[in-house]
Design a protein around this motif. Structure first.
Motif, PDB file in Angstrom:
ATOM      1  N   ILE A   1     122.186  16.555 128.844  1.00 18.04           N
ATOM      2  CA  ILE A   1     121.751  17.063 127.541  1.00 18.04           C
ATOM      3  C   ILE A   1     121.223  15.916 126.687  1.00 18.04           C
ATOM      4  CG2 ILE A   1     122.563  18.061 125.359  1.00 18.04           C
ATOM      5  CD1 ILE A   1     124.520  19.766 127.099  1.00 18.04           C
ATOM      6  N   ARG A   2     121.965  14.787 126.675  1.00 17.36           N
ATOM      7  CA  ARG A   2     121.536  13.626 125.876  1.00 17.36           C
ATOM      8  C   ARG A   2     120.180  13.113 126.352  1.00 17.36           C
ATOM      9  NH1 ARG A   2     121.275   8.642 127.155  1.00 17.36           N
ATOM     10  NH2 ARG A   2     122.843   8.677 128.798  1.00 17.36           N
TER      11      ARG A   2
ATOM     12  N   ALA B   1     122.032   4.752 121.022  1.00 16.33           N
ATOM     13  CA  ALA B   1     121.567   5.447 119.822  1.00 16.33           C
ATOM     14  C   ALA B   1     122.500   6.601 119.469  1.00 16.33           C
ATOM     15  CB  ALA B   1     120.144   5.955 120.026  1.00 16.33           C
ATOM     16  N   LEU B   2     122.941   7.339 120.483  1.00 13.20           N
ATOM     17  CA  LEU B   2     123.863   8.444 120.233  1.00 13.20           C
ATOM     18  C   LEU B   2     125.167   7.937 119.636  1.00 13.20           C
ATOM     19  CD1 LEU B   2     124.696  11.398 120.387  1.00 13.20           C
ATOM     20  CD2 LEU B   2     125.426  10.980 122.746  1.00 13.20           C
ATOM     21  N   ALA B   3     125.669   6.835 120.175  1.00 18.65           N
ATOM     22  CA  ALA B   3     126.899   6.251 119.638  1.00 18.65           C
ATOM     23  C   ALA B   3     126.731   5.913 118.162  1.00 18.65           C
ATOM     24  CB  ALA B   3     127.289   5.005 120.430  1.00 18.65           C
ATOM     25  N   GLY B   4     125.608   5.325 117.815  1.00 14.83           N
ATOM     26  CA  GLY B   4     125.356   4.996 116.415  1.00 14.83           C
ATOM     27  C   GLY B   4     125.293   6.224 115.535  1.00 14.83           C
ATOM     28  N   LEU B   5     124.648   7.271 116.021  1.00 15.33           N
ATOM     29  CA  LEU B   5     124.549   8.509 115.248  1.00 15.33           C
ATOM     30  C   LEU B   5     125.908   9.178 115.063  1.00 15.33           C
ATOM     31  CD1 LEU B   5     121.326   9.989 116.898  1.00 15.33           C
ATOM     32  CD2 LEU B   5     121.547   9.172 114.543  1.00 15.33           C
ATOM     33  N   ALA B   6     126.756   9.074 116.082  1.00 15.43           N
ATOM     34  CA  ALA B   6     128.067   9.723 116.044  1.00 15.43           C
ATOM     35  C   ALA B   6     129.134   8.859 115.371  1.00 15.43           C
ATOM     36  CB  ALA B   6     128.505  10.077 117.456  1.00 15.43           C
ATOM     37  N   GLY B   7     128.793   7.587 115.113  1.00 15.20           N
ATOM     38  CA  GLY B   7     129.786   6.682 114.532  1.00 15.20           C
ATOM     39  C   GLY B   7     130.802   6.188 115.552  1.00 15.20           C
ATOM     40  N   TRP B   8     130.397   6.167 116.829  1.00 11.32           N
ATOM     41  CA  TRP B   8     131.268   5.727 117.911  1.00 11.32           C
ATOM     42  C   TRP B   8     130.930   4.307 118.324  1.00 11.32           C
ATOM     43  CZ3 TRP B   8     130.050  10.223 121.806  1.00 11.32           C
ATOM     44  CH2 TRP B   8     130.611  11.413 121.341  1.00 11.32           C
ATOM     45  N   HIS B   9     131.862   3.664 119.027  1.00 17.32           N
ATOM     46  CA  HIS B   9     131.574   2.410 119.707  1.00 17.32           C
ATOM     47  C   HIS B   9     130.694   2.758 120.904  1.00 17.32           C
ATOM     48  CE1 HIS B   9     132.169  -1.199 122.138  1.00 17.32           C
ATOM     49  NE2 HIS B   9     132.452  -1.789 120.992  1.00 17.32           N
ATOM     50  N   GLU B  10     129.800   1.859 121.278  1.00 21.06           N
ATOM     51  CA  GLU B  10     128.856   2.110 122.378  1.00 21.06           C
ATOM     52  C   GLU B  10     129.546   2.543 123.673  1.00 21.06           C
ATOM     53  OE1 GLU B  10     126.570  -1.450 122.945  1.00 21.06           O
ATOM     54  OE2 GLU B  10     126.235  -1.635 120.798  1.00 21.06           O
ATOM     55  N   SER B  11     130.692   1.944 123.976  1.00 16.92           N
ATOM     56  CA  SER B  11     131.353   2.241 125.252  1.00 16.92           C
ATOM     57  C   SER B  11     131.925   3.650 125.301  1.00 16.92           C
ATOM     58  CB  SER B  11     132.457   1.223 125.527  1.00 16.92           C
ATOM     59  OG  SER B  11     133.469   1.322 124.546  1.00 16.92           O
ATOM     60  N   LYS B  12     132.110   4.288 124.153  1.00 15.66           N
ATOM     61  CA  LYS B  12     132.679   5.632 124.150  1.00 15.66           C
ATOM     62  C   LYS B  12     131.755   6.619 124.854  1.00 15.66           C
ATOM     63  CE  LYS B  12     134.890   8.960 121.099  1.00 15.66           C
ATOM     64  NZ  LYS B  12     135.340   9.189 119.728  1.00 15.66           N
ATOM     65  N   CYS B  13     130.455   6.520 124.635  1.00 16.35           N
ATOM     66  CA  CYS B  13     129.511   7.408 125.328  1.00 16.35           C
ATOM     67  C   CYS B  13     129.629   7.241 126.835  1.00 16.35           C
ATOM     68  CB  CYS B  13     128.079   7.123 124.885  1.00 16.35           C
ATOM     69  SG  CYS B  13     127.686   7.740 123.256  1.00 16.35           S
ATOM     70  N   SER B  14     129.701   6.023 127.287  1.00 17.22           N
ATOM     71  CA  SER B  14     129.813   5.759 128.715  1.00 17.22           C
ATOM     72  C   SER B  14     131.109   6.335 129.273  1.00 17.22           C
ATOM     73  CB  SER B  14     129.765   4.257 128.982  1.00 17.22           C
ATOM     74  OG  SER B  14     129.970   3.989 130.346  1.00 17.22           O
TER      75      SER B  14
ATOM     76  N   PRO C   1     136.323  13.926 122.057  1.00 18.86           N
ATOM     77  CA  PRO C   1     137.267  14.406 121.053  1.00 18.86           C
ATOM     78  C   PRO C   1     137.012  15.859 120.676  1.00 18.86           C
ATOM     79  CG  PRO C   1     136.330  12.296 120.401  1.00 18.86           C
ATOM     80  CD  PRO C   1     135.557  12.782 121.584  1.00 18.86           C
ATOM     81  N   ASP C   2     138.089  16.623 120.508  1.00 17.23           N
ATOM     82  CA  ASP C   2     137.960  18.036 120.128  1.00 17.23           C
ATOM     83  C   ASP C   2     137.089  18.218 118.894  1.00 17.23           C
ATOM     84  OD1 ASP C   2     139.540  18.839 122.247  1.00 17.23           O
ATOM     85  OD2 ASP C   2     141.356  19.023 121.034  1.00 17.23           O
ATOM     86  N   ALA C   3     137.303  17.386 117.891  1.00 17.34           N
ATOM     87  CA  ALA C   3     136.537  17.515 116.641  1.00 17.34           C
ATOM     88  C   ALA C   3     135.043  17.326 116.880  1.00 17.34           C
ATOM     89  CB  ALA C   3     137.036  16.504 115.611  1.00 17.34           C
ATOM     90  N   ASP C   4     134.679  16.431 117.784  1.00 19.42           N
ATOM     91  CA  ASP C   4     133.267  16.199 118.092  1.00 19.42           C
ATOM     92  C   ASP C   4     132.660  17.369 118.863  1.00 19.42           C
ATOM     93  OD1 ASP C   4     133.329  13.741 116.830  1.00 19.42           O
ATOM     94  OD2 ASP C   4     133.746  12.647 118.669  1.00 19.42           O
ATOM     95  N   MET C   5     133.455  18.002 119.700  1.00 19.52           N
ATOM     96  CA  MET C   5     132.947  19.130 120.474  1.00 19.52           C
ATOM     97  C   MET C   5     132.745  20.363 119.599  1.00 19.52           C
ATOM     98  SD  MET C   5     132.400  18.008 123.450  1.00 19.52           S
ATOM     99  CE  MET C   5     132.164  19.471 124.410  1.00 19.52           C
TER     100      MET C   5
END
Length: 60
Positions: A21-22, A31-44, A54-58
């Motif tokens: 999807i991304r 870029a997605l991490a930055g938009l979501a306010g996450w650390h880069e490694s979280k997307c990976s 995270p439930d809240a993000d879903m």
């Protein structure tokens, strides 16, 4: 209760779906991490099924 292997497989499948999807939407994982306010490694970690999103993000 599902086995740990089925939970892990489901997590990997969800991660693969989210990655597709991304990629279809265009942003890089960074870029997605930055938009979501996450650390880069979280997307990976999410896309490779090592951690669930995270439930809240879903829920959005």
């Amino acid at each position: 209760m599902p086995s740990s292997s089925s939970v892990a497989e489901s997590r990997r499948a969800l991660g693969q779906c989210l990655r597709e999807i991304r990629k279809d939407a265009g942003p890089t994982a960074m870029a997605l991490a930055g938009l979501a306010g996450w650390h880069e490694s979280k997307c990976s970690r999410i896309e490779h099924g090592r951690t669930p999103p995270p439930d809240a993000d879903m829920r959005g």
